[in-house]
Design a protein around this motif. Structure first.
Motif, PDB file in Angstrom:
ATOM      1  N   GLU A  18      40.116  11.962  36.116  1.00  0.00           N
ATOM      2  CA  GLU A  18      40.858  10.706  35.974  1.00  0.00           C
ATOM      3  C   GLU A  18      40.719  10.138  34.572  1.00  0.00           C
ATOM      4  OE1 GLU A  18      40.885   9.044  40.560  1.00  0.00           O
ATOM      5  OE2 GLU A  18      39.244   8.461  39.237  1.00  0.00           O
ATOM      6  N   PHE A  19      39.487  10.072  34.080  1.00  0.00           N
ATOM      7  CA  PHE A  19      39.282   9.493  32.754  1.00  0.00           C
ATOM      8  C   PHE A  19      39.803  10.396  31.643  1.00  0.00           C
ATOM      9  CE2 PHE A  19      35.812   6.812  34.726  1.00  0.00           C
ATOM     10  CZ  PHE A  19      36.531   5.642  34.618  1.00  0.00           C
ATOM     11  N   SER A  20      39.788  11.705  31.857  1.00  0.00           N
ATOM     12  CA  SER A  20      40.314  12.602  30.829  1.00  0.00           C
ATOM     13  C   SER A  20      41.823  12.442  30.685  1.00  0.00           C
ATOM     14  CB  SER A  20      39.959  14.059  31.149  1.00  0.00           C
ATOM     15  OG  SER A  20      40.648  14.533  32.288  1.00  0.00           O
ATOM     16  N   HIS A  21      42.518  12.226  31.802  1.00  0.00           N
ATOM     17  CA  HIS A  21      43.967  12.003  31.718  1.00  0.00           C
ATOM     18  C   HIS A  21      44.275  10.676  31.040  1.00  0.00           C
ATOM     19  CE1 HIS A  21      46.244  15.171  33.995  1.00  0.00           C
ATOM     20  NE2 HIS A  21      44.990  15.551  34.200  1.00  0.00           N
ATOM     21  N   VAL A  36      39.981  22.451  30.072  1.00  0.00           N
ATOM     22  CA  VAL A  36      39.059  22.496  31.206  1.00  0.00           C
ATOM     23  C   VAL A  36      38.341  23.832  31.174  1.00  0.00           C
ATOM     24  CG1 VAL A  36      38.815  22.341  33.700  1.00  0.00           C
ATOM     25  CG2 VAL A  36      40.617  21.032  32.550  1.00  0.00           C
ATOM     26  N   LEU A  37      37.010  23.792  31.051  1.00  0.00           N
ATOM     27  CA  LEU A  37      36.217  25.004  30.905  1.00  0.00           C
ATOM     28  C   LEU A  37      35.193  25.114  32.025  1.00  0.00           C
ATOM     29  CD1 LEU A  37      35.637  24.866  27.040  1.00  0.00           C
ATOM     30  CD2 LEU A  37      37.343  26.210  28.276  1.00  0.00           C
ATOM     31  N   PRO A  38      35.518  25.857  33.092  1.00  0.00           N
ATOM     32  CA  PRO A  38      34.534  26.083  34.163  1.00  0.00           C
ATOM     33  C   PRO A  38      33.477  27.076  33.710  1.00  0.00           C
ATOM     34  CG  PRO A  38      36.552  27.295  34.611  1.00  0.00           C
ATOM     35  CD  PRO A  38      36.813  26.476  33.372  1.00  0.00           C
ATOM     36  N   GLU A  39      32.428  27.185  34.509  1.00  0.00           N
ATOM     37  CA  GLU A  39      31.306  28.098  34.226  1.00  0.00           C
ATOM     38  C   GLU A  39      30.737  27.850  32.829  1.00  0.00           C
ATOM     39  OE1 GLU A  39      31.719  32.016  36.675  1.00  0.00           O
ATOM     40  OE2 GLU A  39      33.605  31.721  35.591  1.00  0.00           O
ATOM     41  N   ALA A  76      48.969  21.194  34.773  1.00  0.00           N
ATOM     42  CA  ALA A  76      49.462  19.928  34.231  1.00  0.00           C
ATOM     43  C   ALA A  76      48.498  19.374  33.189  1.00  0.00           C
ATOM     44  CB  ALA A  76      49.658  18.924  35.367  1.00  0.00           C
ATOM     45  N   SER A  77      47.199  19.527  33.444  1.00  0.00           N
ATOM     46  CA  SER A  77      46.182  19.053  32.499  1.00  0.00           C
ATOM     47  C   SER A  77      46.259  19.842  31.197  1.00  0.00           C
ATOM     48  CB  SER A  77      44.792  19.188  33.124  1.00  0.00           C
ATOM     49  OG  SER A  77      44.699  18.461  34.330  1.00  0.00           O
ATOM     50  N   LYS A  78      46.386  21.156  31.310  1.00  0.00           N
ATOM     51  CA  LYS A  78      46.486  22.005  30.114  1.00  0.00           C
ATOM     52  C   LYS A  78      47.739  21.689  29.320  1.00  0.00           C
ATOM     53  CE  LYS A  78      46.537  26.860  28.659  1.00  0.00           C
ATOM     54  NZ  LYS A  78      46.510  28.282  29.120  1.00  0.00           N
ATOM     55  N   ALA A  79      48.834  21.379  30.020  1.00  0.00           N
ATOM     56  CA  ALA A  79      50.105  21.114  29.355  1.00  0.00           C
ATOM     57  C   ALA A  79      50.048  19.895  28.450  1.00  0.00           C
ATOM     58  CB  ALA A  79      51.212  20.953  30.392  1.00  0.00           C
ATOM     59  N   THR A  90      45.156  11.239  38.556  1.00  0.00           N
ATOM     60  CA  THR A  90      45.558  11.962  37.359  1.00  0.00           C
ATOM     61  C   THR A  90      47.074  11.821  37.222  1.00  0.00           C
ATOM     62  OG1 THR A  90      45.532  13.900  38.806  1.00  0.00           O
ATOM     63  CG2 THR A  90      43.654  13.615  37.341  1.00  0.00           C
ATOM     64  N   ILE A  91      47.648  12.533  36.264  1.00  0.00           N
ATOM     65  CA  ILE A  91      49.104  12.582  36.149  1.00  0.00           C
ATOM     66  C   ILE A  91      49.520  14.049  36.223  1.00  0.00           C
ATOM     67  CG2 ILE A  91      51.120  12.037  34.740  1.00  0.00           C
ATOM     68  CD1 ILE A  91      49.493   9.845  33.410  1.00  0.00           C
ATOM     69  N   PRO A  92      50.098  14.506  37.328  1.00  0.00           N
ATOM     70  CA  PRO A  92      50.449  13.750  38.531  1.00  0.00           C
ATOM     71  C   PRO A  92      49.226  13.453  39.397  1.00  0.00           C
ATOM     72  CG  PRO A  92      50.962  16.051  38.863  1.00  0.00           C
ATOM     73  CD  PRO A  92      50.515  15.922  37.425  1.00  0.00           C
ATOM     74  N   THR A  93      49.408  12.534  40.355  1.00  0.00           N
ATOM     75  CA  THR A  93      48.352  12.173  41.302  1.00  0.00           C
ATOM     76  C   THR A  93      48.197  13.267  42.348  1.00  0.00           C
ATOM     77  OG1 THR A  93      48.843   9.823  41.024  1.00  0.00           O
ATOM     78  CG2 THR A  93      47.641  10.459  43.007  1.00  0.00           C
TER      79      THR A  93
END
Length: 450
Positions: free
Chosen positions: A181-184, A225-228, A217-220, A350-353
């Motif tokens: 949420e805060f990153s968006h 976002v980096l897992p592991e 959508a976040s990447k766009a 987020t965007i979108p929710t």
């Protein structure tokens, strides 16, 4: 000073104040205690002020999505962060005083300070000893300790929402809903954003088939976002921070370093029960939370508990209110009321929710009927300029019951309430298609989601 009360409430957040309002007209002698300002996390430093920030990012993003589509400004809009923080404070700055004043006007005694149990029915706060026939514990949560070097450099979500100027580079530790949420919000405010998550799957409490398009959508919009990538240390270097993560391959273990101007703690919260000395009251702890039964009663029959500090229910504001109402009924009328968690929805703003209720299941489930829809090309998505939207509904065909629903897209937080209502009231999945919805709107899409 020693005082006797019928009910003592520890914590003035949603759970504590809900119970206070429910029992206030009973004629009982009531006290409430808080070690911080009255009002609790949600209205002061949680979901309510967060949504104020999110609303600005949504409005800005909506404008920018519709540039060249018949609406929007000539150029990209950006968030005026200082004025947004000032607007946010109009919702929080006087809230505590109003809450405490309303409690006082109802005849409830208010205390300030860290409360702890002296024995099974006595609570100490400052120099006061309060004895209660019943005690209700509703102390909420606090950020989880990460136990890494440099943990003190991390900014809490509360501090993030008080930041006067948003820095250029922000690293979020943890891939839960707080970080997303805060990153968006931060990205729409112009910051470079990275989310570092320790395990493979982010937003693990949400449906993975909806999380995947949210990640796209976040990447766009430029959120990395980096897992592991578990964070193992944070170091200060001049005006900046070095965030170090550990990675493993089949042959060796190494580290990555990320440079940031702010490092935000988004790695979860835990019950804030340290210092209550619950053992003095014979109150059992389960997995770090206060153990309660279906009546919200602890192992001490004098002590009830509700909200995020308990072992039952999701850590959501509506759950805190629900549990408080159950506890109030049982304190006043005997242990007849039970907490029912059927059909309680949640959302990630987020965007979108993304919104969710009930269980999840894989698309190829052999146990349930699973209806997955890619809604990215649907009218309700395209008219808002969004590129990513989807839905998944899980149905028990034998009983024609909705067991779960998951929605990603515009106004998902509103549409999910229709599914939540159907589940809570025990209606059938086929009933969703009998409703005549206002058209065109997100809820009118529901007939095509099932």
């Amino acid at each position: 000073m020693e005082r006797d009360y019928d009910i003592i409430i520890i914590g003035s957040g949603v759970a504590g104040t809900t119970l206070a309002y429910k029992v206030a007209s009973s004629g009982l002698n009531i006290a409430i205690i808080d070690c911080r300002e009255y009002g609790g996390t949600c209205p002061l430093r949680g979901c309510d002020p967060k949504k104020v920030l999110a609303s600005a990012s949504e409005a800005t993003d909506w404008n920018n999505r519709l540039i060249g589509k018949g609406a929007g400004t000539e150029g990209l809009l950006s968030i005026d962060w200082p004025s947004l923080i000032g607007f946010k404070r109009t919702f929080t700055e006087d809230y505590s005083r109003k809450i405490e004043k309303s409690l006082f006007e109802m005849g409830i005694d208010t205390y300030h300070g860290q409360a702890y149990f002296e024995n099974e029915n006595t609570v100490a706060v400052g120099e006061d000893l309060l004895r209660g026939v019943y005690i209700f514990v509703a102390t909420g949560t606090k950020p989880r300790k990460l136990n890494i070097p440099g943990e003190g450099y991390l900014t809490s979500s509360e501090e993030f929402m008080e930041t006067e100027q948003l820095p250029k580079r922000i690293v979020f530790v943890g891939g839960g809903y707080i970080s997303f949420e805060f990153s968006h919000i931060a990205r729409r405010a112009g910051s470079e954003v990275v989310i570092l998550h320790r395990s493979k799957r982010v937003l693990k409490s949400f449906d993975s088939d909806l999380v995947d398009p949210l990640l796209k959508a976040s990447k766009a919009v430029g959120i990395e976002v980096l897992p592991e990538n578990p964070v193992i240390a944070v170091e200060k270097e001049g005006a900046h921070f070095l965030v170090k993560t550990e990675f493993k391959t089949e042959t060796h273990t190494g580290t990555h370093t990320f440079v940031a101007d702010m490092v935000v703690h988004g790695a979860g919260r835990v019950p804030d029960i340290e210092g209550l000395e619950l053992e003095n009251a014979g109150v059992r702890i389960k997995n770090g939370a206060i153990e309660v039964d279906k009546h919200m009663r602890t192992s001490n029959p004098r002590v009830y508990s509700g909200g995020d500090c308990t072992s039952e229910g999701m850590p959501l504001t509506p759950i805190a209110g629900l549990q408080a109402r159950v506890a109030a009924a049982n304190i006043l009328d005997g242990n007849l009321a039970e907490a029912d968690y059927t059909g309680v929805p949640s959302a990630v703003f987020t965007i979108p929710t993304m919104a969710s209720v009930g269980i999840t299941a894989p698309i190829d489930s052999k146990e349930y009927k699973v209806v997955f829809r890619d809604r990215s090309s649907w009218y309700s998505t395209r008219r808002t300029g969004l590129e990513f939207a989807a839905s998944k509904v899980i149905i028990d065909e034998e009983n024609d019951r909705v067991l779960g629903a998951h929605i990603l897209g515009p106004n998902a937080e509103e549409a999910i309430n229709i599914f939540a209502m159907v589940m809570r009231l025990g209606l059938k999945a086929s009933d969703l298609k009998k409703i005549v919805y206002a058209y065109p709107g997100i809820c009118s899409d529901i007939v095509h989601m099932v």
